[in-house]
Design a protein around this motif. Structure first.
Motif, PDB file in Angstrom:
ATOM      1  N   LEU A 368       5.732  20.734 -44.020  1.00 42.74           N
ATOM      2  CA  LEU A 368       5.311  22.115 -44.273  1.00 42.74           C
ATOM      3  C   LEU A 368       5.939  22.766 -45.501  1.00 42.74           C
ATOM      4  CD1 LEU A 368       5.325  23.552 -40.626  1.00 42.74           C
ATOM      5  CD2 LEU A 368       3.367  22.717 -41.961  1.00 42.74           C
ATOM      6  N   ASP A 369       7.083  22.302 -45.949  1.00 39.22           N
ATOM      7  CA  ASP A 369       7.799  22.976 -47.035  1.00 39.22           C
ATOM      8  C   ASP A 369       6.941  23.153 -48.287  1.00 39.22           C
ATOM      9  OD1 ASP A 369      10.140  23.773 -45.976  1.00 39.22           O
ATOM     10  OD2 ASP A 369      11.406  22.345 -47.061  1.00 39.22           O
ATOM     11  N   THR A 370       6.107  22.193 -48.578  1.00 36.00           N
ATOM     12  CA  THR A 370       5.321  22.256 -49.814  1.00 36.00           C
ATOM     13  C   THR A 370       4.381  23.453 -49.846  1.00 36.00           C
ATOM     14  OG1 THR A 370       3.898  20.944 -51.280  1.00 36.00           O
ATOM     15  CG2 THR A 370       3.437  20.811 -48.928  1.00 36.00           C
ATOM     16  N   HIS A 371       4.063  24.019 -48.685  1.00 35.50           N
ATOM     17  CA  HIS A 371       3.129  25.144 -48.619  1.00 35.50           C
ATOM     18  C   HIS A 371       3.829  26.507 -48.594  1.00 35.50           C
ATOM     19  CE1 HIS A 371       0.129  22.108 -47.881  1.00 35.50           C
ATOM     20  NE2 HIS A 371       0.731  21.717 -46.782  1.00 35.50           N
ATOM     21  N   ILE A 372       5.143  26.515 -48.545  1.00 32.81           N
ATOM     22  CA  ILE A 372       5.899  27.758 -48.414  1.00 32.81           C
ATOM     23  C   ILE A 372       6.414  28.213 -49.773  1.00 32.81           C
ATOM     24  CG2 ILE A 372       7.918  28.860 -47.364  1.00 32.81           C
ATOM     25  CD1 ILE A 372       7.705  26.829 -45.075  1.00 32.81           C
ATOM     26  N   ASP A 373       6.166  29.475 -50.089  1.00 32.51           N
ATOM     27  CA  ASP A 373       6.725  30.083 -51.301  1.00 32.51           C
ATOM     28  C   ASP A 373       7.953  30.879 -50.856  1.00 32.51           C
ATOM     29  OD1 ASP A 373       7.412  31.401 -53.589  1.00 32.51           O
ATOM     30  OD2 ASP A 373       5.453  32.336 -53.922  1.00 32.51           O
ATOM     31  N   GLY A 380       4.522  36.067 -40.883  1.00 35.76           N
ATOM     32  CA  GLY A 380       3.891  35.081 -40.013  1.00 35.76           C
ATOM     33  C   GLY A 380       3.442  33.826 -40.739  1.00 35.76           C
ATOM     34  N   HIS A 381       3.857  33.673 -41.994  1.00 38.08           N
ATOM     35  CA  HIS A 381       3.473  32.496 -42.803  1.00 38.08           C
ATOM     36  C   HIS A 381       1.953  32.373 -42.942  1.00 38.08           C
ATOM     37  CE1 HIS A 381       7.504  30.938 -43.287  1.00 38.08           C
ATOM     38  NE2 HIS A 381       7.720  30.952 -41.976  1.00 38.08           N
ATOM     39  N   GLN A 382       1.251  33.499 -42.934  1.00 36.98           N
ATOM     40  CA  GLN A 382      -0.208  33.436 -42.987  1.00 36.98           C
ATOM     41  C   GLN A 382      -0.709  32.853 -44.308  1.00 36.98           C
ATOM     42  OE1 GLN A 382      -2.332  34.001 -40.378  1.00 36.98           O
ATOM     43  NE2 GLN A 382      -0.323  33.988 -39.375  1.00 36.98           N
ATOM     44  N   ALA A 383      -0.076  33.224 -45.424  1.00 36.43           N
ATOM     45  CA  ALA A 383      -0.492  32.670 -46.708  1.00 36.43           C
ATOM     46  C   ALA A 383      -0.207  31.175 -46.763  1.00 36.43           C
ATOM     47  CB  ALA A 383       0.226  33.391 -47.850  1.00 36.43           C
ATOM     48  N   ALA A 384       0.946  30.771 -46.241  1.00 38.78           N
ATOM     49  CA  ALA A 384       1.296  29.349 -46.234  1.00 38.78           C
ATOM     50  C   ALA A 384       0.338  28.555 -45.355  1.00 38.78           C
ATOM     51  CB  ALA A 384       2.740  29.173 -45.755  1.00 38.78           C
ATOM     52  N   ILE A 385      -0.040  29.139 -44.221  1.00 40.09           N
ATOM     53  CA  ILE A 385      -0.999  28.460 -43.337  1.00 40.09           C
ATOM     54  C   ILE A 385      -2.331  28.283 -44.056  1.00 40.09           C
ATOM     55  CG2 ILE A 385      -2.377  28.732 -41.243  1.00 40.09           C
ATOM     56  CD1 ILE A 385       0.082  30.099 -39.965  1.00 40.09           C
ATOM     57  N   GLY A 386      -2.745  29.314 -44.796  1.00 39.66           N
ATOM     58  CA  GLY A 386      -4.001  29.202 -45.542  1.00 39.66           C
ATOM     59  C   GLY A 386      -3.942  28.117 -46.600  1.00 39.66           C
ATOM     60  N   ARG A 387      -2.811  28.036 -47.325  1.00 39.01           N
ATOM     61  CA  ARG A 387      -2.676  26.976 -48.338  1.00 39.01           C
ATOM     62  C   ARG A 387      -2.674  25.602 -47.684  1.00 39.01           C
ATOM     63  NH1 ARG A 387       0.763  31.006 -50.750  1.00 39.01           N
ATOM     64  NH2 ARG A 387       2.592  30.250 -49.604  1.00 39.01           N
ATOM     65  N   CYS A 388      -1.997  25.499 -46.577  1.00 41.52           N
ATOM     66  CA  CYS A 388      -1.948  24.231 -45.833  1.00 41.52           C
ATOM     67  C   CYS A 388      -3.327  23.817 -45.355  1.00 41.52           C
ATOM     68  CB  CYS A 388      -0.992  24.391 -44.653  1.00 41.52           C
ATOM     69  SG  CYS A 388      -0.929  22.987 -43.520  1.00 41.52           S
ATOM     70  N   HIS A 415      -6.919  24.323 -40.092  1.00 46.94           N
ATOM     71  CA  HIS A 415      -6.220  25.579 -39.775  1.00 46.94           C
ATOM     72  C   HIS A 415      -5.525  25.454 -38.424  1.00 46.94           C
ATOM     73  CE1 HIS A 415      -5.593  29.796 -38.581  1.00 46.94           C
ATOM     74  NE2 HIS A 415      -5.512  30.038 -39.886  1.00 46.94           N
ATOM     75  N   SER A 416      -6.169  24.805 -37.470  1.00 42.10           N
ATOM     76  CA  SER A 416      -5.553  24.607 -36.159  1.00 42.10           C
ATOM     77  C   SER A 416      -4.298  23.750 -36.269  1.00 42.10           C
ATOM     78  CB  SER A 416      -6.553  23.943 -35.208  1.00 42.10           C
ATOM     79  OG  SER A 416      -5.983  23.732 -33.933  1.00 42.10           O
ATOM     80  N   ILE A 417      -4.372  22.693 -37.093  1.00 39.93           N
ATOM     81  CA  ILE A 417      -3.200  21.833 -37.296  1.00 39.93           C
ATOM     82  C   ILE A 417      -2.064  22.622 -37.935  1.00 39.93           C
ATOM     83  CG2 ILE A 417      -2.315  19.833 -38.565  1.00 39.93           C
ATOM     84  CD1 ILE A 417      -5.171  18.642 -38.380  1.00 39.93           C
ATOM     85  N   CYS A 418      -2.379  23.314 -39.012  1.00 39.41           N
ATOM     86  CA  CYS A 418      -1.328  24.006 -39.773  1.00 39.41           C
ATOM     87  C   CYS A 418      -0.727  25.171 -38.994  1.00 39.41           C
ATOM     88  CB  CYS A 418      -1.896  24.481 -41.106  1.00 39.41           C
ATOM     89  SG  CYS A 418      -2.394  23.117 -42.203  1.00 39.41           S
ATOM     90  N   SER A 419      -1.558  25.953 -38.346  1.00 42.67           N
ATOM     91  CA  SER A 419      -1.022  27.089 -37.591  1.00 42.67           C
ATOM     92  C   SER A 419      -0.157  26.605 -36.429  1.00 42.67           C
ATOM     93  CB  SER A 419      -2.166  27.976 -37.079  1.00 42.67           C
ATOM     94  OG  SER A 419      -3.035  27.251 -36.231  1.00 42.67           O
TER      95      SER A 419
END
Length: 529
Positions: A368-373, A380-388, A415-419
């Motif tokens: 998951l780290d690659t998707h987190i800014d 809620g990490h919503q932007a990161a979930i969207g990128r993922c 989206h189900s996997i990432c969330s």
């Protein structure tokens, strides 16, 4: 098994390209038609259908196909499975005087070439088993003439345009494998399981009306119903097979060799021999209809005739719009493969292999780290979930209506996997009081995700010996235990549990066991249309 399919199975192959785009008119949204809501509701089914299309493994496990695709077999010679065709290269009559062979066609002029056998036997009813005396040869009591079978090899001379029916659509079962053909394409609710001649003729009538060359289906191996052998096909040869079974080749070994050959197609036909137009996918999953379910498999039995006609009309519309010419094709199976490749083993390891909090934290951070800014606030990490969720789809340019529905379904799944992964990360990584109990919670959440995904990769055998195959039931072979837990088998164990009533997997009604009796003698018949 369609009458002409084994003939085509020997000599059909593919190499193809796709280029610029052609679009398909979108069905009127005010009428019955495909919908994004249905694609979202059935997203996990759609994802798995794309992942399993033209692959023996997934299409055997998820055997009730609900989808149809336009495919092309280009003008090139390569066999699907020669062992598949060999099963049918034997005499077709059940005793008595064999029919005389017809004269060879003009393009076989060598006096040493054997004449062609009769290709028009009856194929209406479940076959009866060959006796041991007639399994490999038949004797005419009047002149002691020996009957032989012939193996035919064909070359495709022009690209063949076929309608591919996914799942185990060549399986003669009462379990739903024939729903797409009988209920959707034939609009026939009374067709018997063994109506292969009627089925093939009806499908060929549709193919002719839509400008197609035939139908591609799968059982234990892929096969083609080639409706007109005078078109796009050239006979390369007709080779006589042995009149008697060869020494050192017992019947169980023959079955094992066939299964081993088919197992090579678990991951796909390969070599570009069948090119799928993914943008032509028409599926029962696109529609807001009540799909039935039997043993966890979808069925069309509860869908009304109006809806079935509407879906069939869309198949025709797409085929006519996409057949021939240059078109842009999005490789949706490639996208799905990337998703499965990234997450399948990680999820299984986190659920079944991780033993400590530190291990679980490492796995989650790694994926998951690659998707987190870390420089931005992200409630809620919503932007990161969207990128993922859009990691493998952000560069995709959908072309057809079906492309857009496929994209919707894939992104629902990702989206189900990432969330879910970010939800687990909160419990295991972000909670300062996380402990071993958090690992147990994480595993339960991830196990629930795996239950939703139902990826067939998780049923693959860990490793089999060089003299074994990972066996999964492939019509007409198989047992219930192997469907739940595919297992490694060799020549002596390959047919364990296939034919006993209480253990065999496939329900094909009367005639199942005689199709390939307990002594593994082929009893099927086939002919040209």
């Amino acid at each position: 098994m369609a009458p002409a399919s084994r003939l085509a199975a020997v000599g059909l192959a593919a190499f193809a390209t796709a280029s610029t785009a052609t679009s398909i008119p979108i069905t009127n949204s005010l009428e019955f038609g495909p919908s994004e809501a249905a694609a979202r509701q059935n997203a996990f089914h759609i994802f798995n259908a794309i992942h399993s299309a033209m692959r023996q493994w997934g299409s055997s496990l998820n055997h009730n196909g609900m989808s149809l695709f336009l495919v092309t077999v280009p003008a090139e010679w390569l066999a699907f499975e020669i062992e598949h065709a060999e099963l049918f290269a034997h005499p077709r009559w059940q005793g008595g005087k064999p029919p005389p062979p017809p004269p060879p066609p003009p393009h076989i002029s060598s006096p040493q070439q054997h004449p062609l056998p009769n290709l028009n036997p009856a194929h209406h009813n479940p076959p009866t088993p060959f006796s041991s005396s007639s399994s490999s040869s038949s004797t005419n009591n009047n002149n002691n003439a020996t009957a032989h079978g012939y193996l035919h090899t064909y070359l495709t001379t022009t690209p063949l345009h076929l309608l591919y029916l996914d799942g185990t659509s060549a399986g003669n079962t009462a379990m739903g494998t024939l729903d797409t053909q009988d209920l959707l394409l034939r609009l026939n609710r009374t067709a018997p399981v063994w109506d292969e001649t009627g089925r093939a003729r009806a499908l060929c009538a549709l193919a002719a009306a839509w400008g197609l060359d035939g139908v591609l289906r799968m059982e234990a191996g892929f096969e083609v119903i080639k409706c007109d052998f005078a078109r796009g096909m050239r006979l390369v040869g007709a080779h006589q097979r042995p009149a008697e079974r060869r020494h050192g080749h017992p019947r169980d070994v023959g079955s094992f060799e066939f299964i081993r050959a088919v197992a090579r197609r678990y991951g796909g036909i390969g070599a570009g021999r069948v090119v799928v137009d993914w943008g032509s996918m028409v599926s029962g999953f696109w529609y807001g209809v009540q799909l039935g379910e039997e043993e966890g498999m979808p069925r069309l039995v509860g869908v009304g005739e109006r809806e079935l006609r509407g879906i069939r009309d869309r198949v025709e519309e797409v085929v006519r719009g996409r057949k021939g010419g240059e078109k842009r094709v999005v490789d949706w199976q490639g996208v799905v493969d990337l998703v499965v490749g990234r997450y399948a083993d990680r999820l299984r390891y986190m659920v079944e292999g991780v033993e400590s909090l530190q291990e679980m934290q490492g796995e989650l951070n790694g994926v998951l780290d690659t998707h987190i800014d870390y420089a931005a606030e992200d409630e809620g990490h919503q932007a990161a979930i969207g990128r993922c969720a859009r990691d493998y789809t952000m560069a995709v340019a959908p072309e057809t209506q079906e492309d857009h529905l496929i994209l919707t379904a894939i992104e629902v799944v990702t989206h189900s996997i990432c969330s879910t992964l970010f939800e687990v990360r909160k419990v295991v990584v972000e909670d300062p009081e996380a402990g071993e109990g958090s690992v147990r919670v994480a595993k339960e959440v991830l196990r629930g995700l795996m239950d939703k995904l139902r990826w067939t990769r998780w049923k693959e055998c860990a490793a089999c010996g060089f003299n074994e195959v990972c066996f999964v039931p492939m019509w007409p072979f198989g047992d219930k235990e192997s469907h739940e837990r595919p297992n490694c088998r060799n020549a002596t164990s390959i047919n364990k549990g296939w034919w006993e009533q209480e253990s065999r997997y496939w329900d094909s009604g009367p005639g199942m066991t005689p199709l390939l009796g307990k002594d593994n003698v082929p009893g099927d018949t086939m002919g040209d249309l």
